[in-house]
Design a protein around this motif. Structure first.
Motif, PDB file in Angstrom:
ATOM      1  N   MET A  97    -134.879 -29.860  92.777  1.00 25.65           N
ATOM      2  CA  MET A  97    -133.707 -29.467  92.256  1.00 25.65           C
ATOM      3  C   MET A  97    -132.278 -30.228  92.781  1.00 25.65           C
ATOM      4  N   THR A  98    -132.047 -31.361  92.136  1.00 25.39           N
ATOM      5  CA  THR A  98    -130.776 -32.388  92.317  1.00 25.39           C
ATOM      6  C   THR A  98    -129.326 -31.281  92.328  1.00 25.39           C
ATOM      7  N   GLY A  99    -129.143 -30.799  93.278  1.00 26.60           N
ATOM      8  CA  GLY A  99    -127.744 -29.665  93.544  1.00 26.60           C
ATOM      9  C   GLY A  99    -128.272 -28.610  93.477  1.00 26.60           C
ATOM     10  N   LEU A 100    -129.069 -27.848  92.969  1.00 25.02           N
ATOM     11  CA  LEU A 100    -129.205 -26.664  91.928  1.00 25.02           C
ATOM     12  C   LEU A 100    -129.153 -25.644  93.691  1.00 25.02           C
ATOM     13  N   PRO A 101    -129.883 -26.169  95.107  1.00 19.62           N
ATOM     14  CA  PRO A 101    -129.652 -25.404  96.068  1.00 19.62           C
ATOM     15  C   PRO A 101    -128.437 -24.581  96.782  1.00 19.62           C
ATOM     16  N   GLN A 102    -127.649 -25.921  96.347  1.00 22.51           N
ATOM     17  CA  GLN A 102    -126.176 -25.203  96.561  1.00 22.51           C
ATOM     18  C   GLN A 102    -125.885 -23.887  95.700  1.00 22.51           C
ATOM     19  N   LEU A 103    -126.618 -23.715  95.007  1.00 24.89           N
ATOM     20  CA  LEU A 103    -126.340 -22.502  94.419  1.00 24.89           C
ATOM     21  C   LEU A 103    -126.686 -20.956  94.628  1.00 24.89           C
ATOM     22  N   SER A 104    -126.388 -19.790  94.406  1.00 26.80           N
ATOM     23  CA  SER A 104    -126.296 -18.768  95.296  1.00 26.80           C
ATOM     24  C   SER A 104    -127.542 -18.284  94.346  1.00 26.80           C
ATOM     25  N   ALA A 105    -128.999 -17.709  95.325  1.00 24.48           N
ATOM     26  CA  ALA A 105    -130.166 -17.353  94.698  1.00 24.48           C
ATOM     27  C   ALA A 105    -129.605 -16.353  93.688  1.00 24.48           C
ATOM     28  N   HIS A 106    -129.285 -15.722  94.214  1.00 24.24           N
ATOM     29  CA  HIS A 106    -128.971 -14.443  94.362  1.00 24.24           C
ATOM     30  C   HIS A 106    -128.210 -14.761  91.935  1.00 24.24           C
ATOM     31  N   LEU A 107    -127.385 -15.418  92.338  1.00 26.16           N
ATOM     32  CA  LEU A 107    -126.855 -15.925  90.720  1.00 26.16           C
ATOM     33  C   LEU A 107    -127.308 -16.343  89.753  1.00 26.16           C
ATOM     34  N   LEU A 108    -129.073 -17.243  90.218  1.00 24.37           N
ATOM     35  CA  LEU A 108    -129.391 -18.102  89.716  1.00 24.37           C
ATOM     36  C   LEU A 108    -130.516 -17.529  89.198  1.00 24.37           C
ATOM     37  N   ALA A 109    -131.181 -15.734  89.691  1.00 22.57           N
ATOM     38  CA  ALA A 109    -132.208 -15.255  89.564  1.00 22.57           C
ATOM     39  C   ALA A 109    -132.125 -14.009  88.460  1.00 22.57           C
ATOM     40  N   GLU A 110    -130.763 -13.760  88.942  1.00 29.74           N
ATOM     41  CA  GLU A 110    -129.689 -12.938  87.715  1.00 29.74           C
ATOM     42  C   GLU A 110    -128.956 -13.864  86.592  1.00 29.74           C
ATOM     43  N   HIS A 111    -128.833 -14.795  85.902  1.00 29.59           N
ATOM     44  CA  HIS A 111    -128.504 -15.413  84.904  1.00 29.59           C
ATOM     45  C   HIS A 111    -130.344 -15.968  84.465  1.00 29.59           C
ATOM     46  N   VAL A 112    -131.383 -15.786  84.485  1.00 26.78           N
ATOM     47  CA  VAL A 112    -132.021 -16.476  84.445  1.00 26.78           C
ATOM     48  C   VAL A 112    -132.715 -14.923  83.760  1.00 26.78           C
ATOM     49  N   ASP A 113    -132.902 -13.849  84.504  1.00 27.50           N
ATOM     50  CA  ASP A 113    -133.062 -12.572  84.559  1.00 27.50           C
ATOM     51  C   ASP A 113    -132.641 -12.123  82.422  1.00 27.50           C
ATOM     52  N   VAL A 114    -131.594 -12.465  82.804  1.00 35.04           N
ATOM     53  CA  VAL A 114    -130.935 -12.232  81.526  1.00 35.04           C
ATOM     54  C   VAL A 114    -130.991 -13.376  80.496  1.00 35.04           C
ATOM     55  N   TRP A 115    -131.965 -14.339  81.021  1.00 30.97           N
ATOM     56  CA  TRP A 115    -132.217 -14.990  79.133  1.00 30.97           C
ATOM     57  C   TRP A 115    -133.296 -14.338  79.093  1.00 30.97           C
ATOM     58  N   GLN A 116    -133.784 -14.480  80.253  1.00 33.52           N
ATOM     59  CA  GLN A 116    -135.590 -13.724  79.865  1.00 33.52           C
ATOM     60  C   GLN A 116    -135.448 -12.751  78.723  1.00 33.52           C
ATOM     61  N   SER A 117    -134.517 -11.712  78.667  1.00 31.22           N
ATOM     62  CA  SER A 117    -134.111 -10.476  78.589  1.00 31.22           C
ATOM     63  C   SER A 117    -133.688 -10.474  77.249  1.00 31.22           C
ATOM     64  N   MET A 118    -132.726 -11.231  77.128  1.00 32.26           N
ATOM     65  CA  MET A 118    -132.073 -11.540  75.793  1.00 32.26           C
ATOM     66  C   MET A 118    -133.389 -12.389  75.093  1.00 32.26           C
ATOM     67  N   ASN A 119    -133.931 -13.164  74.980  1.00 31.06           N
ATOM     68  CA  ASN A 119    -134.644 -14.055  74.541  1.00 31.06           C
ATOM     69  C   ASN A 119    -135.796 -13.229  74.336  1.00 31.06           C
ATOM     70  N   ALA A 120    -136.560 -11.948  74.880  1.00 34.95           N
ATOM     71  CA  ALA A 120    -137.303 -11.255  74.879  1.00 34.95           C
ATOM     72  C   ALA A 120    -136.708  -9.815  74.244  1.00 34.95           C
ATOM     73  N   ALA A 121    -135.893 -10.055  73.268  1.00 33.72           N
ATOM     74  CA  ALA A 121    -135.370  -8.217  72.869  1.00 33.72           C
ATOM     75  C   ALA A 121    -135.461  -8.230  71.561  1.00 33.72           C
ATOM     76  N   ASP A 122    -135.986  -7.634  70.517  1.00 31.71           N
ATOM     77  CA  ASP A 122    -135.542  -7.307  69.724  1.00 31.71           C
ATOM     78  C   ASP A 122    -135.242  -7.129  68.710  1.00 31.71           C
ATOM     79  N   ALA A 123    -134.299  -6.483  69.724  1.00 31.07           N
ATOM     80  CA  ALA A 123    -132.451  -5.934  68.592  1.00 31.07           C
ATOM     81  C   ALA A 123    -132.188  -7.466  68.189  1.00 31.07           C
ATOM     82  N   PRO A 124    -131.517  -7.547  66.879  1.00 34.15           N
ATOM     83  CA  PRO A 124    -130.630  -8.484  66.477  1.00 34.15           C
ATOM     84  C   PRO A 124    -128.799  -8.868  67.492  1.00 34.15           C
ATOM     85  N   GLN A 125    -128.791  -9.724  67.994  1.00 34.07           N
ATOM     86  CA  GLN A 125    -127.970 -10.185  68.985  1.00 34.07           C
ATOM     87  C   GLN A 125    -126.363  -9.933  68.537  1.00 34.07           C
TER      88      GLN A 125
END
Length: 287
Positions: A1-29
């Motif tokens: 993971m080039t460069g990615l260890p410098q990121l906060s694991a919490h911020l990364l996980a939060e970003h991915v969680d929101v992405w997953q939530s948006m991708n799964a949402a049934d309601a129009p965005q």
């Protein structure tokens, strides 16, 4: 993971969680603010030379045009454009690779309507799955990629001219706006109708998984903009039995907005598509 260890694991996980939530949402965005998409906010924690930060700063400007002759009457042009879900879908297979759904509104497209692309192309899903694993090892790969566009302006479909303006929604890989205007008049060869489609968009990456997926290979399916204009143009030709005229060329330029905004090509695009001025204003404020 080039460069990615410098990121906060919490911020990364939060970003991915929101992405997953948006991708799964049934309601129009709703639309995303091109001045502050999620990737841009995430990258404030990255080093200045990090590849994701460079990608977050970059803006892509596209312009595509098609001129064709058709013997179909003008009302067939407007009927084809009104069928946006068909124009944006792959209808060549019993199990489409991608399909577009009208999420709300009436039978004809109108301002405020939302259209959802449900993308099941294996190459895209594999690439997104690899990117998710790189960003957050526990994140599961998606079964499909959902992307909404919100119509900011649509029509009128009649006479000689029509316009479609669409914003990328919060679940879309991109943030920004796309615009299409259509001119149909009787100057084709013989008794044919001549039609000009003029499309442009200003966009930037909204989400890290989609950005990393697109940068992992040359597959154009991973980076087809807010609207896949070449596909829409192909479907319009098929719907109207059109014969394209030579001479049109697609333009794509990418870089920091401070640089792009001074390009004559970009200034011409903004003159042709005033609806894109809102993007230019938001990007100017962001820089």
């Amino acid at each position: 993971m080039t460069g990615l260890p410098q990121l906060s694991a919490h911020l990364l996980a939060e970003h991915v969680d929101v992405w997953q939530s948006m991708n799964a949402a049934d309601a129009p965005q709703p639309p995303t603010d091109i001045g502050a998409p999620p990737l841009r906010r995430l990258c404030t924690a990255l080093p200045r030379d990090h590849v994701l930060r460079d990608a977050a700063r970059a803006v892509t400007v596209r312009r595509l045009a098609l001129v064709f002759d058709t013997r179909a009457p003008s009302h067939c042009i407007w009927q084809a454009l009104a069928g946006l879900d068909s124009l944006l879908s792959d209808s060549r297979r019993l199990s489409p690779r991608f399909s577009t759904l009208a999420m709300n509104g009436g039978l004809d497209p109108a301002d405020g309507d939302v259209y959802r692309l449900e993308d099941r192309r294996p190459a895209r899903l594999r690439a997104v799955g690899r990117a998710l694993a790189e960003l957050s090892p526990e994140a599961p790969a998606p079964a499909l990629r959902r992307s909404d566009i919100v119509l900011a302006r649509c029509g009128p479909f009649g006479g000689e001219t029509g316009e479609i303006v669409a914003d990328a929604a919060a679940n879309h890989p991109r943030a920004g706006r796309a615009a299409l205007w259509v001119l149909a008049h009787g100057e084709g060869t013989g008794s044919a109708l001549r039609v000009r489609l003029e499309a442009a968009e200003i966009a930037r990456w909204a989400w890290a998984p989609d950005c990393l997926a697109a940068r992992g290979g040359p597959d154009p399916d991973l980076d087809d903009g807010i609207v896949d204009w070449p596909w829409l143009f192909e479907r319009m030709l098929a719907a109207t039995d059109g014969r394209p005229a030579p001479g049109e060329e697609a333009i794509r330029i990418e870089g920091p907005w401070q640089t792009l905004s001074g390009e004559e090509t970009v200034r011409e695009i903004l003159r042709l598509h005033p609806a894109l001025a809102a993007c230019a204003g938001a990007l100017g404020a962001d820089s």
